[in-house]
Design a protein around this motif. Structure first.
Motif, mmCIF file in Angstrom:
data_model
loop_
_atom_site.group_PDB
_atom_site.id
_atom_site.type_symbol
_atom_site.label_atom_id
_atom_site.label_comp_id
_atom_site.label_asym_id
_atom_site.label_seq_id
_atom_site.Cartn_x
_atom_site.Cartn_y
_atom_site.Cartn_z
ATOM 1 N N ALA A 83 0.831 -1.209 0.000
ATOM 2 C CA ALA A 83 0.000 0.000 0.000
ATOM 3 C C ALA A 83 0.866 1.259 0.000
ATOM 4 C CB ALA A 83 -0.929 -0.011 1.211
ATOM 5 N N GLN A 84 1.937 1.237 0.781
ATOM 6 C CA GLN A 84 2.833 2.399 0.815
ATOM 7 C C GLN A 84 3.535 2.569 -0.521
ATOM 8 O OE1 GLN A 84 2.991 4.543 3.307
ATOM 9 N NE2 GLN A 84 4.443 5.841 2.204
ATOM 10 N N GLN A 85 3.881 1.458 -1.159
ATOM 11 C CA GLN A 85 4.518 1.520 -2.474
ATOM 12 C C GLN A 85 3.578 2.170 -3.488
ATOM 13 O OE1 GLN A 85 6.481 -2.160 -3.530
ATOM 14 N NE2 GLN A 85 6.228 -1.752 -5.701
ATOM 15 N N LEU A 86 2.311 1.798 -3.451
ATOM 16 C CA LEU A 86 1.321 2.398 -4.347
ATOM 17 C C LEU A 86 1.148 3.885 -4.044
ATOM 18 C CD1 LEU A 86 -1.362 -0.446 -4.392
ATOM 19 C CD2 LEU A 86 0.298 0.114 -6.189
ATOM 20 N N THR A 87 1.219 4.243 -2.768
ATOM 21 C CA THR A 87 1.138 5.647 -2.378
ATOM 22 C C THR A 87 2.305 6.435 -2.952
ATOM 23 O OG1 THR A 87 -0.041 5.124 -0.328
ATOM 24 C CG2 THR A 87 1.114 7.237 -0.410
ATOM 25 N N VAL A 88 3.491 5.828 -2.922
ATOM 26 C CA VAL A 88 4.680 6.485 -3.473
ATOM 27 C C VAL A 88 4.510 6.726 -4.969
ATOM 28 C CG1 VAL A 88 7.123 6.127 -4.033
ATOM 29 C CG2 VAL A 88 6.289 5.665 -1.725
ATOM 30 N N PHE A 89 4.069 5.701 -5.690
ATOM 31 C CA PHE A 89 3.875 5.859 -7.131
ATOM 32 C C PHE A 89 2.823 6.932 -7.418
ATOM 33 C CE2 PHE A 89 5.898 1.615 -7.774
ATOM 34 C CZ PHE A 89 6.804 1.995 -8.751
ATOM 35 N N ALA A 90 1.752 6.958 -6.632
ATOM 36 C CA ALA A 90 0.713 7.972 -6.830
ATOM 37 C C ALA A 90 1.277 9.373 -6.592
ATOM 38 C CB ALA A 90 -0.463 7.701 -5.896
ATOM 39 N N HIS A 91 2.137 9.501 -5.603
ATOM 40 C CA HIS A 91 2.762 10.795 -5.309
ATOM 41 C C HIS A 91 3.618 11.244 -6.485
ATOM 42 C CE1 HIS A 91 4.844 13.963 -3.100
ATOM 43 N NE2 HIS A 91 5.988 13.403 -3.421
ATOM 44 N N VAL A 92 4.418 10.330 -7.023
ATOM 45 C CA VAL A 92 5.284 10.678 -8.152
ATOM 46 C C VAL A 92 4.442 11.031 -9.379
ATOM 47 C CG1 VAL A 92 7.066 9.822 -9.728
ATOM 48 C CG2 VAL A 92 7.176 9.261 -7.289
ATOM 49 N N GLU A 93 3.374 10.256 -9.619
ATOM 50 C CA GLU A 93 2.488 10.561 -10.746
ATOM 51 C C GLU A 93 1.885 11.962 -10.609
ATOM 52 O OE1 GLU A 93 -0.460 7.618 -11.569
ATOM 53 O OE2 GLU A 93 0.994 5.977 -11.546
ATOM 54 N N ARG A 94 1.509 12.344 -9.419
ATOM 55 C CA ARG A 94 0.950 13.674 -9.190
ATOM 56 C C ARG A 94 1.981 14.751 -9.532
ATOM 57 N NH1 ARG A 94 -3.538 17.143 -8.216
ATOM 58 N NH2 ARG A 94 -2.554 19.087 -7.564
ATOM 59 N N LEU A 95 3.224 14.550 -9.107
ATOM 60 C CA LEU A 95 4.269 15.523 -9.402
ATOM 61 C C LEU A 95 4.506 15.633 -10.906
ATOM 62 C CD1 LEU A 95 6.886 14.711 -6.611
ATOM 63 C CD2 LEU A 95 5.205 16.573 -6.648
ATOM 64 N N ILE A 96 4.503 14.486 -11.591
ATOM 65 C CA ILE A 96 4.685 14.492 -13.046
ATOM 66 C C ILE A 96 3.509 15.190 -13.714
ATOM 67 C CG2 ILE A 96 4.831 13.039 -15.109
ATOM 68 C CD1 ILE A 96 6.381 11.007 -13.430
ATOM 69 N N ALA A 97 2.291 14.949 -13.224
ATOM 70 C CA ALA A 97 1.108 15.616 -13.778
ATOM 71 C C ALA A 97 1.228 17.130 -13.638
ATOM 72 C CB ALA A 97 -0.153 15.119 -13.080
ATOM 73 N N GLU A 98 1.765 17.599 -12.531
ATOM 74 C CA GLU A 98 1.928 19.038 -12.334
ATOM 75 C C GLU A 98 2.900 19.625 -13.356
ATOM 76 O OE1 GLU A 98 3.078 19.437 -8.275
ATOM 77 O OE2 GLU A 98 1.065 19.017 -7.490
ATOM 78 N N VAL A 99 3.997 18.883 -13.623
ATOM 79 C CA VAL A 99 4.968 19.351 -14.613
ATOM 80 C C VAL A 99 4.335 19.381 -16.006
ATOM 81 C CG1 VAL A 99 7.170 18.863 -15.746
ATOM 82 C CG2 VAL A 99 6.941 18.544 -13.280
ATOM 83 N N ILE A 100 3.603 18.328 -16.343
ATOM 84 C CA ILE A 100 2.946 18.273 -17.653
ATOM 85 C C ILE A 100 1.943 19.414 -17.797
ATOM 86 C CG2 ILE A 100 1.364 16.919 -19.082
ATOM 87 C CD1 ILE A 100 2.764 14.403 -17.973
ATOM 88 N N ALA A 101 1.215 19.699 -16.741
ATOM 89 C CA ALA A 101 0.254 20.804 -16.776
ATOM 90 C C ALA A 101 0.972 22.134 -17.005
ATOM 91 C CB ALA A 101 -0.554 20.842 -15.483
ATOM 92 N N GLU A 102 2.098 22.321 -16.342
ATOM 93 C CA GLU A 102 2.871 23.548 -16.536
ATOM 94 C C GLU A 102 3.307 23.698 -17.991
ATOM 95 O OE1 GLU A 102 6.182 23.238 -13.920
ATOM 96 O OE2 GLU A 102 4.957 23.176 -12.089
ATOM 97 N N ARG A 103 3.773 22.607 -18.580
ATOM 98 C CA ARG A 103 4.320 22.649 -19.938
ATOM 99 C C ARG A 103 3.239 22.804 -20.995
ATOM 100 N NH1 ARG A 103 9.422 20.055 -20.650
ATOM 101 N NH2 ARG A 103 8.645 19.151 -22.591
ATOM 102 N N THR A 104 2.050 22.331 -20.713
ATOM 103 C CA THR A 104 0.987 22.342 -21.718
ATOM 104 C C THR A 104 -0.057 23.422 -21.484
ATOM 105 O OG1 THR A 104 -0.281 20.688 -20.467
ATOM 106 C CG2 THR A 104 1.259 19.866 -22.136
ATOM 107 N N GLY A 105 0.083 24.165 -20.399
ATOM 108 C CA GLY A 105 -0.883 25.213 -20.107
ATOM 109 C C GLY A 105 -2.194 24.684 -19.558
ATOM 110 N N ALA A 106 -2.200 23.452 -19.079
ATOM 111 C CA ALA A 106 -3.424 22.869 -18.521
ATOM 112 C C ALA A 106 -3.547 23.225 -17.043
ATOM 113 C CB ALA A 106 -3.406 21.350 -18.697
ATOM 114 N N ASP A 107 -4.725 22.992 -16.507
ATOM 115 C CA ASP A 107 -4.994 23.194 -15.086
ATOM 116 C C ASP A 107 -5.001 21.829 -14.421
ATOM 117 O OD1 ASP A 107 -6.050 23.584 -12.549
ATOM 118 O OD2 ASP A 107 -7.491 25.087 -13.208
ATOM 119 N N VAL A 108 -4.003 21.564 -13.595
ATOM 120 C CA VAL A 108 -3.862 20.231 -13.015
ATOM 121 C C VAL A 108 -5.029 19.872 -12.103
ATOM 122 C CG1 VAL A 108 -2.587 20.886 -10.925
ATOM 123 C CG2 VAL A 108 -2.124 18.668 -12.018
ATOM 124 N N GLU A 109 -5.742 20.892 -11.598
ATOM 125 C CA GLU A 109 -6.874 20.632 -10.715
ATOM 126 C C GLU A 109 -8.172 20.397 -11.485
ATOM 127 O OE1 GLU A 109 -6.379 20.113 -7.701
ATOM 128 O OE2 GLU A 109 -4.375 20.970 -7.441
#
Length: 205
Positions: free
Chosen positions: A123-149
């Motif tokens: 469960a903690q491992q899945l939490t870690v992956f979810a955390h990293v995915e969220r950070l990557i989503a934020e970067v992608i949103a910044e680069r594409t002009g999207a709203d991550v929320e």
């Protein structure tokens, strides 16, 4: 005053890193049952209370090093040229960064094996992956002009490297391939980018 605050923060980060490394090493060398607040604290020469001030569980402590190293992956992605296609950025950053994040193959094989038998660590491992995915989503949103929320697209694209990393790491840790982890990541990105052939209907005969 600023210097004192900076020194305190560096000491706190160093203590946290030492505790996480101790927890990881104990799991690899002696099994997860050996990872307790008392044994980890004794390894670092601090009190069990100090351990509990930093981590809510042994599972969090074991995987915190990966979380901290993953931040360098995200920053490397953020540093790519703003006009570079996201797939190109992922192909440039992920193959080498994943090795730095995860480390030794034998140790990761232990993590995969222990996680399969320990629901809390999984469960903690899945939490870690979810955390990293969220950070990557934020970067992608910044680069594409999207709203991550508000926009789904950054999360969908961030889920791709997340799923890729989970699949490749498990495959690689099993030890049935001679391919390096970076090579497996490169091949996986190419396959995903080109479209996986699996599941397509066979041509009519």
């Amino acid at each position: 005053m600023t210097s004192d605050v900076g020194l305190r923060e560096r000491k706190k980060r160093a203590t946290r890193a030492a505790l996480s490394q101790a927890a990881w090493s104990l799991m690899v060398e002696r099994g997860i049952d050996a990872v307790t607040a008392e044994t980890v604290a004794a390894t670092v020469d601090v009190s069990p209370r100090t351990f509990r001030n930093y981590f809510s569980s042994r599972e969090e402590a074991i995987l915190d090093g990966i979380v901290q190293r993953a931040s360098s992956l995200v920053e490397a992605l953020r540093a790519r040229p703003a006009d570079e296609p996201v797939w190109d950025s992922l192909a440039h950053v992920l193959p080498e960064a994943i090795t730095n994040v995860l480390g030794d193959r034998d140790d990761i094989a232990v993590l995969v094996r222990v996680s399969a038998a320990n629901p809390a660590l999984l469960a903690q491992q899945l939490t870690v992956f979810a955390h990293v995915e969220r950070l990557i989503a934020e970067v992608i949103a910044e680069r594409t002009g999207a709203d991550v929320e508000r926009d789904l697209a950054p999360h969908l694209l961030a889920a791709v490297p997340g799923a890729l990393m989970r699949a490749v790491v498990t495959f690689w840790a099993d030890g049935d391939t001679d391919a390096s982890l970076p090579d497996l990541v490169r091949a996986s990105i190419t396959q995903l980018r080109d479209g996986l052939p699996l599941g397509r209907a066979a041509p009519a005969t």
